[in-house]
Design a protein around this motif. Structure first.
Motif, PDB file in Angstrom:
ATOM      1  N   ALA A 116     -29.260 -13.212-101.989  1.00  0.00           N
ATOM      2  CA  ALA A 116     -29.279 -14.382-101.105  1.00  0.00           C
ATOM      3  C   ALA A 116     -27.869 -14.856-100.800  1.00  0.00           C
ATOM      4  O   ALA A 116     -27.511 -15.079 -99.631  1.00  0.00           O
ATOM      5  N   PHE A 117     -27.054 -14.997-101.841  1.00  0.00           N
ATOM      6  CA  PHE A 117     -25.704 -15.504-101.611  1.00  0.00           C
ATOM      7  C   PHE A 117     -24.812 -14.475-100.921  1.00  0.00           C
ATOM      8  O   PHE A 117     -23.904 -14.853-100.173  1.00  0.00           O
ATOM      9  N   SER A 118     -25.081 -13.188-101.131  1.00  0.00           N
ATOM     10  CA  SER A 118     -24.346 -12.153-100.386  1.00  0.00           C
ATOM     11  C   SER A 118     -24.666 -12.243 -98.899  1.00  0.00           C
ATOM     12  O   SER A 118     -23.776 -12.123 -98.052  1.00  0.00           O
ATOM     13  N   LYS A 119     -25.931 -12.454 -98.574  1.00  0.00           N
ATOM     14  CA  LYS A 119     -26.331 -12.585 -97.170  1.00  0.00           C
ATOM     15  C   LYS A 119     -25.726 -13.835 -96.547  1.00  0.00           C
ATOM     16  O   LYS A 119     -25.247 -13.802 -95.410  1.00  0.00           O
ATOM     17  N   LEU A 120     -25.767 -14.927 -97.290  1.00  0.00           N
ATOM     18  CA  LEU A 120     -25.226 -16.180 -96.764  1.00  0.00           C
ATOM     19  C   LEU A 120     -23.707 -16.145 -96.645  1.00  0.00           C
ATOM     20  O   LEU A 120     -23.142 -16.750 -95.729  1.00  0.00           O
ATOM     21  N   ALA A 121     -23.041 -15.430 -97.544  1.00  0.00           N
ATOM     22  CA  ALA A 121     -21.578 -15.330 -97.507  1.00  0.00           C
ATOM     23  C   ALA A 121     -21.094 -14.593 -96.266  1.00  0.00           C
ATOM     24  O   ALA A 121     -20.017 -14.887 -95.749  1.00  0.00           O
ATOM     25  N   ASP A 122     -21.906 -13.649 -95.794  1.00  0.00           N
ATOM     26  CA  ASP A 122     -21.567 -12.912 -94.570  1.00  0.00           C
ATOM     27  C   ASP A 122     -22.742 -13.048 -93.603  1.00  0.00           C
ATOM     28  O   ASP A 122     -23.298 -12.068 -93.126  1.00  0.00           O
ATOM     29  N   PHE A 123     -23.105 -14.305 -93.351  1.00  0.00           N
ATOM     30  CA  PHE A 123     -24.317 -14.609 -92.603  1.00  0.00           C
ATOM     31  C   PHE A 123     -24.330 -13.995 -91.208  1.00  0.00           C
ATOM     32  O   PHE A 123     -25.352 -13.463 -90.774  1.00  0.00           O
ATOM     33  N   GLU A 124     -23.238 -14.060 -90.507  1.00  0.00           N
ATOM     34  CA  GLU A 124     -23.214 -13.551 -89.132  1.00  0.00           C
ATOM     35  C   GLU A 124     -23.516 -12.060 -89.091  1.00  0.00           C
ATOM     36  O   GLU A 124     -24.300 -11.603 -88.252  1.00  0.00           O
ATOM     37  N   THR A 125     -22.940 -11.297 -89.999  1.00  0.00           N
ATOM     38  CA  THR A 125     -23.226  -9.855 -90.065  1.00  0.00           C
ATOM     39  C   THR A 125     -24.693  -9.635 -90.396  1.00  0.00           C
ATOM     40  O   THR A 125     -25.359  -8.795 -89.780  1.00  0.00           O
ATOM     41  N   PHE A 126     -25.204 -10.377 -91.356  1.00  0.00           N
ATOM     42  CA  PHE A 126     -26.611 -10.264 -91.739  1.00  0.00           C
ATOM     43  C   PHE A 126     -27.519 -10.555 -90.542  1.00  0.00           C
ATOM     44  O   PHE A 126     -28.449  -9.800 -90.255  1.00  0.00           O
ATOM     45  N   GLN A 172     -27.287  -7.714 -87.899  1.00  0.00           N
ATOM     46  CA  GLN A 172     -27.988  -6.514 -88.348  1.00  0.00           C
ATOM     47  C   GLN A 172     -29.500  -6.683 -88.250  1.00  0.00           C
ATOM     48  O   GLN A 172     -30.206  -5.764 -87.842  1.00  0.00           O
ATOM     49  N   LEU A 173     -29.991  -7.851 -88.600  1.00  0.00           N
ATOM     50  CA  LEU A 173     -31.426  -8.112 -88.446  1.00  0.00           C
ATOM     51  C   LEU A 173     -31.836  -8.051 -86.975  1.00  0.00           C
ATOM     52  O   LEU A 173     -32.916  -7.563 -86.649  1.00  0.00           O
ATOM     53  N   GLY A 174     -30.976  -8.553 -86.094  1.00  0.00           N
ATOM     54  CA  GLY A 174     -31.260  -8.518 -84.662  1.00  0.00           C
ATOM     55  C   GLY A 174     -31.367  -7.108 -84.116  1.00  0.00           C
ATOM     56  O   GLY A 174     -32.012  -6.878 -83.091  1.00  0.00           O
ATOM     57  N   ARG A 175     -30.764  -6.146 -84.794  1.00  0.00           N
ATOM     58  CA  ARG A 175     -30.832  -4.743 -84.377  1.00  0.00           C
ATOM     59  C   ARG A 175     -32.080  -4.038 -84.881  1.00  0.00           C
ATOM     60  O   ARG A 175     -32.372  -2.927 -84.454  1.00  0.00           O
ATOM     61  N   SER A 176     -32.770  -4.663 -85.801  1.00  0.00           N
ATOM     62  CA  SER A 176     -33.973  -4.052 -86.358  1.00  0.00           C
ATOM     63  C   SER A 176     -35.110  -4.134 -85.347  1.00  0.00           C
ATOM     64  O   SER A 176     -35.429  -5.223 -84.870  1.00  0.00           O
ATOM     65  N   PRO A 177     -35.736  -3.012 -85.047  1.00  0.00           N
ATOM     66  CA  PRO A 177     -36.819  -3.044 -84.069  1.00  0.00           C
ATOM     67  C   PRO A 177     -38.051  -3.803 -84.562  1.00  0.00           C
ATOM     68  O   PRO A 177     -38.885  -4.204 -83.763  1.00  0.00           O
ATOM     69  N   LEU A 178     -38.136  -4.058 -85.852  1.00  0.00           N
ATOM     70  CA  LEU A 178     -39.318  -4.723 -86.395  1.00  0.00           C
ATOM     71  C   LEU A 178     -39.218  -6.242 -86.416  1.00  0.00           C
ATOM     72  O   LEU A 178     -40.236  -6.923 -86.437  1.00  0.00           O
ATOM     73  N   VAL A 179     -38.003  -6.782 -86.426  1.00  0.00           N
ATOM     74  CA  VAL A 179     -37.857  -8.236 -86.517  1.00  0.00           C
ATOM     75  C   VAL A 179     -36.951  -8.824 -85.445  1.00  0.00           C
ATOM     76  O   VAL A 179     -36.546  -9.981 -85.549  1.00  0.00           O
ATOM     77  N   THR A 182     -40.309   1.274 -95.549  1.00  0.00           N
ATOM     78  CA  THR A 182     -41.191   2.395 -95.211  1.00  0.00           C
ATOM     79  C   THR A 182     -41.376   2.496 -93.702  1.00  0.00           C
ATOM     80  O   THR A 182     -41.273   3.588 -93.128  1.00  0.00           O
ATOM     81  N   ALA A 183     -41.612   1.374 -93.052  1.00  0.00           N
ATOM     82  CA  ALA A 183     -41.790   1.377 -91.598  1.00  0.00           C
ATOM     83  C   ALA A 183     -40.514   1.802 -90.883  1.00  0.00           C
ATOM     84  O   ALA A 183     -40.564   2.618 -89.942  1.00  0.00           O
ATOM     85  N   ILE A 184     -39.385   1.275 -91.311  1.00  0.00           N
ATOM     86  CA  ILE A 184     -38.103   1.638 -90.685  1.00  0.00           C
ATOM     87  C   ILE A 184     -37.856   3.141 -90.821  1.00  0.00           C
ATOM     88  O   ILE A 184     -37.469   3.818 -89.862  1.00  0.00           O
ATOM     89  N   LEU A 185     -38.069   3.664 -92.017  1.00  0.00           N
ATOM     90  CA  LEU A 185     -37.799   5.085 -92.255  1.00  0.00           C
ATOM     91  C   LEU A 185     -38.746   5.996 -91.488  1.00  0.00           C
ATOM     92  O   LEU A 185     -38.351   7.078 -91.057  1.00  0.00           O
ATOM     93  N   ASN A 186     -39.977   5.569 -91.316  1.00  0.00           N
ATOM     94  CA  ASN A 186     -40.973   6.435 -90.686  1.00  0.00           C
ATOM     95  C   ASN A 186     -41.151   6.232 -89.184  1.00  0.00           C
ATOM     96  O   ASN A 186     -41.621   7.144 -88.506  1.00  0.00           O
ATOM     97  N   PHE A 187     -40.804   5.055 -88.684  1.00  0.00           N
ATOM     98  CA  PHE A 187     -41.147   4.767 -87.294  1.00  0.00           C
ATOM     99  C   PHE A 187     -39.985   4.299 -86.426  1.00  0.00           C
ATOM    100  O   PHE A 187     -40.191   3.922 -85.283  1.00  0.00           O
ATOM    101  N   SER A 188     -38.772   4.307 -86.951  1.00  0.00           N
ATOM    102  CA  SER A 188     -37.659   3.772 -86.181  1.00  0.00           C
ATOM    103  C   SER A 188     -36.536   4.791 -86.046  1.00  0.00           C
ATOM    104  O   SER A 188     -36.203   5.494 -86.996  1.00  0.00           O
ATOM    105  N   ASP A 189     -35.962   4.833 -84.853  1.00  0.00           N
ATOM    106  CA  ASP A 189     -34.791   5.673 -84.639  1.00  0.00           C
ATOM    107  C   ASP A 189     -33.531   4.959 -85.123  1.00  0.00           C
ATOM    108  O   ASP A 189     -32.555   5.588 -85.500  1.00  0.00           O
ATOM    109  N   VAL A 190     -33.571   3.630 -85.096  1.00  0.00           N
ATOM    110  CA  VAL A 190     -32.448   2.814 -85.539  1.00  0.00           C
ATOM    111  C   VAL A 190     -32.741   2.339 -86.951  1.00  0.00           C
ATOM    112  O   VAL A 190     -33.807   1.797 -87.219  1.00  0.00           O
ATOM    113  N   ILE A 191     -31.794   2.562 -87.860  1.00  0.00           N
ATOM    114  CA  ILE A 191     -31.994   2.162 -89.250  1.00  0.00           C
ATOM    115  C   ILE A 191     -30.850   1.244 -89.677  1.00  0.00           C
ATOM    116  O   ILE A 191     -29.925   1.661 -90.359  1.00  0.00           O
ATOM    117  N   PRO A 192     -30.918  -0.035 -89.276  1.00  0.00           N
ATOM    118  CA  PRO A 192     -29.875  -0.968 -89.678  1.00  0.00           C
ATOM    119  C   PRO A 192     -30.134  -1.472 -91.099  1.00  0.00           C
ATOM    120  O   PRO A 192     -31.272  -1.648 -91.503  1.00  0.00           O
TER     121      PRO A 192
END
Length: 143
Positions: free
Chosen positions: A23-33, A36-43, A90-100
């Motif tokens: 949690a604190f690693s994500k918050l420490a570099d929140f913009e990158t986090f 990267q989430l915005g690049r995920s086709p699932l979220v 599992t979904a990212i690995l099996n169904f996505s071309d982009v793996i952020p």
């Protein structure tokens, strides 16, 4: 200390460590986090909500695991979150071309297979701990 009690303490400690660290690693570099989430086709559509929600939930669960009165709820929540994380991988690995990778800290350096194995370990540990957690906690162990 009995084996079951020791197991429960170790599992809770490991989850507290894992959740607070990530949690604190994500918050420490929140913009990158968030990016990267915005690049995920699932979220993509809910990446802003997920970017704030995941660290907040990890901190909440770590807090629940710290106290005897809320520990069982924390274990069930930890199990549920780990199932969601594992399903996501599992979904990212099996169904996505982009793996952020949107993990924080040193965990971001793990391979996707390592992520999967780590998640299976923690998911299993949470499930076992929740199942063996006593229905009632002796008064001297409550915090």
């Amino acid at each position: 200390m009995k084996t079951k009690a020791l197991f429960l303490e170790i599992v809770c400690f490991l989850f507290i460590l894992l959740f607070l660290y990530t949690a604190f690693s994500k918050l420490a570099d929140f913009e990158t986090f968030r990016v990267q989430l915005g690049r995920s086709p699932l979220v993509t559509d809910i990446s802003g909500l997920v970017a704030w929600g995941v660290p907040a939930l990890e901190i909440l669960l770590a807090g629940l695991l710290m106290f005897g009165k809320t520990r069982k709820v924390g274990l069930y929540g930890s199990y549920t979150l780990m199932v969601i994380f594992t399903a996501y991988i599992t979904a990212i690995l099996n169904f996505s071309d982009v793996i952020p990778c949107s993990c924080g800290g040193v965990i971001a350096k793990l391979s996707w297979w390592d992520h999967f194995v780590l998640n299976i370990f923690f998911t299993s540990a949470a499930a076992i701990a929740a199942l063996v957690y006593p229905a009632t906690i002796p008064k001297h162990q409550r915090q």
